[in-house]
Design an enzyme around this catalytic site. Structure first.
Site, PDB file in Angstrom:
ATOM      1  N   LYS A  85      38.630  42.102  40.082  1.00 52.01           N
ATOM      2  CA  LYS A  85      38.187  43.455  39.708  1.00 52.01           C
ATOM      3  C   LYS A  85      36.678  43.529  39.508  1.00 52.01           C
ATOM      4  CE  LYS A  85      42.581  44.443  37.277  1.00 52.01           C
ATOM      5  NZ  LYS A  85      43.205  44.497  35.923  1.00 52.01           N
ATOM      6  N   VAL A 107      45.600  36.999  35.408  1.00 52.38           N
ATOM      7  CA  VAL A 107      46.908  36.459  35.026  1.00 52.38           C
ATOM      8  C   VAL A 107      47.314  35.220  35.836  1.00 52.38           C
ATOM      9  CG1 VAL A 107      47.949  38.519  33.978  1.00 52.38           C
ATOM     10  CG2 VAL A 107      48.183  38.139  36.436  1.00 52.38           C
ATOM     11  N   TYR A 119      44.988  47.069  46.801  1.00 55.33           N
ATOM     12  CA  TYR A 119      44.776  46.500  45.461  1.00 55.33           C
ATOM     13  C   TYR A 119      45.559  45.196  45.260  1.00 55.33           C
ATOM     14  CZ  TYR A 119      45.341  45.972  40.385  1.00 55.33           C
ATOM     15  OH  TYR A 119      45.397  45.460  39.111  1.00 55.33           O
ATOM     16  N   TYR A 144      40.494  42.808  27.890  1.00 56.17           N
ATOM     17  CA  TYR A 144      41.407  43.855  27.420  1.00 56.17           C
ATOM     18  C   TYR A 144      41.421  43.926  25.894  1.00 56.17           C
ATOM     19  CZ  TYR A 144      42.539  42.607  32.168  1.00 56.17           C
ATOM     20  OH  TYR A 144      42.434  42.277  33.477  1.00 56.17           O
ATOM     21  N   SER A 180      42.992  39.458  38.274  1.00 51.88           N
ATOM     22  CA  SER A 180      42.045  40.452  37.749  1.00 51.88           C
ATOM     23  C   SER A 180      40.583  40.025  37.829  1.00 51.88           C
ATOM     24  CB  SER A 180      42.384  40.794  36.298  1.00 51.88           C
ATOM     25  OG  SER A 180      43.547  41.571  36.245  1.00 51.88           O
TER      26      SER A 180
END
Ligand code: DON
Length: 304
Positions: free
Chosen positions: A67, A258, A189, A240, A64
């Site tokens: 991102k 992760v 992705y 998050y 992530s």
């Protein structure tokens, strides 16, 4: 003068002696193979001093963390029009939660939960003929390092098991918030998430967020306003449903993955990256958070 190297050495010694290192992510089967004992920490000050300890030069799956770089690439091409398809509010839910997406008519709360990152991926797929190559080149250019690669096994492993991401992409498609076919967007992705970088490379690639949008080579990649805004989204959404806790403990904008990486930065001062594959219950690196808490406490260098 602060002795950063001895601060990093102290943190390293303390953190690797922790008995509970968290749990390695296993929902992407290939990620479960990594040794939980890896630990790396790398700091780069805005004026280019570098300090590293442990496994800071070992590539790992950035997941992530990608991102943020993808958002920067999309924002640099499309500007704030991307906000028609995405929010900038924390979700207060896990990164792969689907309920809010259904309730809020296919507009993801922010670009860092999976559904939001899939919208950003769709924008990148629409922008380029070969989005995988373009994204890789973007990161290599930011870092000045061509020795950055995708891990094809990890991309394949997630492609075979990423059922919740297929669900998210299908929901987005059903609400008209995905321009390209679900398969094509997720194929890109999963590859984007499977990029491998070292702590040092990540630190370098994030320099633009600590340097008002200018990368390592002083080339303007984002406007000052865009850099400010992406830092704000990292602070409020980068972890998050643990974004509040990260601000409370560490006090920096940042992003986790992760694969066990965390990158965080103090605008105008430094970028720091940690890697420890064991995660806490919210999917963020357990020892990485501890190391960063110690760093901002010992140096008194946080945004607060
Ligand atoms: O889409 C996924 O689930 C992964 N490729 C990335 C998730 C992730 O890294 C969440 N961060 N802590």
């Amino acid at each position: 003068m602060m002795d950063y190297q001895s601060i990093l050495n102290d943190i390293h010694a303390h953190v690797i002696s922790e008995k509970d290192k968290g749990t390695v992510a296993s929902y992407i089967p290939e990620l479960a193979l990594i040794d939980i004992n890896n630990f790396g920490l790398h700091l780069r000050t805005k004026n280019g001093e570098e300090y590293g300890v442990g496994d800071c030069n070992k590539p790992f799956s950035i997941q992530s963390i990608s991102k943020v770089l993808a958002l920067a690439l999309a924002a640099s091409k499309k500007g704030s029009t991307i906000l028609n398809r995405l929010g900038v509010e924390p979700s207060g839910h896990p990164f792969n939660q689907l309920a809010l997406l259904e309730i809020e008519n296919g507009i993801p709360r922010n670009p860092f939960i999976n559904s939001g990152a899939i919208v950003v991926a769709d924008i990148i797929v629409s922008l380029f003929n070969d989005p995988k190559v373009e994204f890789l080149n973007y990161v290599r250019n930011l870092t000045g390092d061509d020795n950055i690669h995708y891990n094809l096994n990890i991309a394949k492993s997630e492609k075979e098991t990423g059922f919740r991401n297929y669900a998210a992409a299908n929901l987005l498609k059903s609400f008209g918030n995905l321009e390209n076919p679900v398969e094509e967007v997720l194929d890109y992705y999963f590859m984007q998430c499977a990029l491998e970088m070292t702590c040092q490379q990540i630190t370098k690639s994030f320099h633009l967020f600590a340097n008002k949008g200018k990368c390592l080579f002083e080339k303007s990649q984002l406007s000052e306003q865009q850099a400010k805004r992406i830092n704000a989204i990292m602070l409020t959404c980068g972890f998050y449903d643990e974004a509040g806790e990260f601000a409370f403990e560490v006090g920096l904008p940042g992003k986790s993955g992760v694969g066990g990486g965390i990158v965080a930065l103090l605008p105008d001062h430094y970028v720091i990256t940690t890697w420890s594959p064991g995660l806490n219950k919210k999917g963020n690196s357990k020892l990485g958070m501890l190391a960063l808490e110690q760093f901002t406490t010992k140096t008194q260098l946080s945004i607060f």
